[in-house]
Design an enzyme around this catalytic site. Structure first.
Site, mmCIF file in Angstrom:
data_model
loop_
_atom_site.group_PDB
_atom_site.id
_atom_site.type_symbol
_atom_site.label_atom_id
_atom_site.label_comp_id
_atom_site.label_asym_id
_atom_site.label_seq_id
_atom_site.Cartn_x
_atom_site.Cartn_y
_atom_site.Cartn_z
ATOM 1 N N HIS A 195 46.754 59.776 -99.423
ATOM 2 C CA HIS A 195 46.192 60.063 -98.101
ATOM 3 C C HIS A 195 46.603 61.498 -97.714
ATOM 4 O O HIS A 195 47.676 61.956 -98.111
ATOM 5 C CB HIS A 195 46.757 59.035 -97.105
ATOM 6 C CG HIS A 195 46.235 59.194 -95.717
ATOM 7 N ND1 HIS A 195 46.768 60.119 -94.828
ATOM 8 C CD2 HIS A 195 45.240 58.566 -95.058
ATOM 9 C CE1 HIS A 195 46.103 60.044 -93.686
ATOM 10 N NE2 HIS A 195 45.171 59.111 -93.796
ATOM 11 N N VAL A 197 48.083 62.948 -95.322
ATOM 12 C CA VAL A 197 49.426 63.244 -94.789
ATOM 13 C C VAL A 197 50.524 63.031 -95.825
ATOM 14 O O VAL A 197 51.671 63.392 -95.587
ATOM 15 C CB VAL A 197 49.787 62.436 -93.504
ATOM 16 C CG1 VAL A 197 48.845 62.773 -92.375
ATOM 17 C CG2 VAL A 197 49.831 60.935 -93.770
ATOM 18 N N LYS A 198 50.183 62.483 -96.994
ATOM 19 C CA LYS A 198 51.188 62.245 -98.031
ATOM 20 C C LYS A 198 51.379 63.515 -98.877
ATOM 21 O O LYS A 198 50.781 64.539 -98.599
ATOM 22 C CB LYS A 198 50.781 61.037 -98.875
ATOM 23 C CG LYS A 198 50.534 59.749 -98.039
ATOM 24 C CD LYS A 198 51.825 59.068 -97.614
ATOM 25 C CE LYS A 198 51.706 58.055 -96.495
ATOM 26 N NZ LYS A 198 51.007 56.830 -96.796
ATOM 27 N N HIS A 199 52.199 63.418 -99.931
ATOM 28 C CA HIS A 199 52.600 64.641 -100.651
ATOM 29 C C HIS A 199 51.489 65.247 -101.498
ATOM 30 O O HIS A 199 51.489 66.438 -101.758
ATOM 31 C CB HIS A 199 53.796 64.356 -101.540
ATOM 32 C CG HIS A 199 54.992 63.906 -100.767
ATOM 33 N ND1 HIS A 199 55.133 62.602 -100.336
ATOM 34 C CD2 HIS A 199 56.065 64.567 -100.327
ATOM 35 C CE1 HIS A 199 56.265 62.503 -99.665
ATOM 36 N NE2 HIS A 199 56.851 63.679 -99.641
#
Ligand SMILES: *Cc1c(COP(=O)(O)O)cnc(C)c1O
Length: 398
Positions: A195, A197-199
């Site tokens: 997603h 907002v993930k790394h």
């Protein structure tokens, strides 16, 4: 002493002119070029980029196999499905996590059992896991909360003798490690989300890592309707034949998304380092602000800082967490709260989970705030967060 500056929530001037989001993807020209190249290719889905991404990802995660799926929630579902659990089986998950961790247990017909967390780290508490274990327990899913690995050594110690699987919801922790071993290699299977907002951003995307060939094969079938031969291989061998051997889903990750994820993966190390630098700016500043305490980091953990969470010492302030949250939002700081305890959600309340059985998670929920952290933030952005937190803390100090 100068009087505290007037808060934006009371009509004062906000610390920032524009809202700083709590998380955000960082996409550059090379990421765009990678996607465009795939758009011009013969494959939009289930082509060469999937295998290329899986190979690169398994390297980074220190696992023999990586299976790419359509999102992190599908990864959790796929992971549990591979274990062949049955109705009546129990899966232990922390009360402090995103709902998807527990929902996955329901998807495969098992019952989630919520364990409490450590009050300082918000990681699943091995002592609580031990308490919640029953003859029906088949697996524990630890969550690497905020970005540091859970205590897999302790969890394995508790689970191994009882034949209980230790699994990781590592959606917060890609790029982190424990004792030099990368996240993705610390549990029997680990799940990830891509997603924005993930790394690693893929738009939507997910993966499961493991060392066991048979589990990986089962997960590859599960993401493709339970069909045992994948389209690419069928074409290569020039045959029409395929068999559906078990009930699966369409959880395939398109080549378009894999192309973006692959390009992003090349920047993981530098992006995690940037997150760590921002965390250090916060840690240093909050050391001298009374009532604002960062979560603890376990010695030996390399923290990937998906999120940066502080606990408020509510005894230090004249407002509750909601008041603090509103004031920071008015200063244009994109605060958030991770998470509402999962058993508190109406759906779980209707299933009869009640309240009060997870004292650490439930007490933490009243005090936690998530502050912005993402690799594209400047030092100036981080300083503005510190300035806003000091301003609000000073204005509301008892
Ligand atoms: C993001 C996340 C998920 C779900 O990932 P999606 O890709 O949004 O489905 C699951 N568990 C945790 C802990 C997460 O942070």
């Amino acid at each position: 002493m100068t009087p505290p500056a007037r808060l934006a929530v009371d009509g004062g001037r906000p610390v920032r002119e524009k809202l700083l989001p709590y998380g955000r993807q960082t996409v550059d020209e090379s990421d765009i070029a990678s996607v465009v190249e795939t758009l011009r290719s013969d494959w939009l889905t289930t082509g060469p980029k999937v295998q290329e991404f899986e190979a690169a990802f398994s390297q980074v995660a220190g696992a023999a196999h990586a299976v790419a799926v359509s999102n992190g929630t599908a990864a959790l579902h796929t992971m549990l499905a591979a274990l062949g659990l049955r109705t009546g089986d129990e899966v232990i998950v922390p009360a402090m996590t995103f709902a998807a961790t527990a929902n996955a247990a329901l998807y495969v017909g098992t019952s989630p059992v919520f364990a409490d967390v450590d009050p300082d780290t918000l990681l699943i508490s091995p002592a609580s896991v031990s308490e919640k274990m029953s003859v029906r327990t088949k697996a524990v899913i630890a969550v690497d909360f905020a970005g540091q690995p859970a205590d897999y050594t302790a969890l394995s110690g508790i689970a191994a003798s009882r034949g209980v699987r230790v699994l990781a919801d590592a959606c917060h922790a890609l790029g982190g490690s424990w004792d030099g071993r990368p996240v993705g290699s610390l549990a029997e299977m680990s799940t990830f989300s891509f997603h924005p907002v993930k790394h690693v951003a893929a738009g939507e995307g997910g993966a499961i890592t493991c060392d066991d060939e048979a589990l990986a094969a089962r997960m590859r079938a599960f993401r493709n309707h339970g069909i045992t031969t994948e389209h690419g291989r069928r074409t290569a061998s020039g045959t029409w034949f395929y068999e559906m051997d078990s009930l699966g889903f369409n959880y395939r990750l398109p080549d378009i998304n894999c192309a973006l994820a692959l390009s992003q993966l090349g920047k993981l190390k530098q992006n995690v380092e940037r997150r760590q630098q921002i965390a250090l700016i916060y840690d240093r500043a909050f050391a001298s602000i009374e009532g604002v305490r960062p979560l603890a980091t376990r010695p030996g953990a390399a923290h990937a800082y998906h999120i940066y969470v502080v606990k408020l010492g509510l005894e230090c302030f004249r407002v509750d967490r909601a008041g603090f949250f509103r004031a920071l939002k008015a200063e244009n700081i994109g605060v958030n709260v991770h998470y509402i305890p999962v058993p508190w959600h109406p759906y779980y309340q209707r299933l009869g989970y009640g309240r009060g059985s997870w004292p650490a998670a439930e007490a933490a929920y009243e005090r936690i705030l998530t502050l912005p952290i993402w690799p594209g933030m400047t030092d100036g952005d981080a300083d503005s967060v510190v300035e806003a937190v000091s301003k609000v803390a000073a204005a509301y100090a008892r």
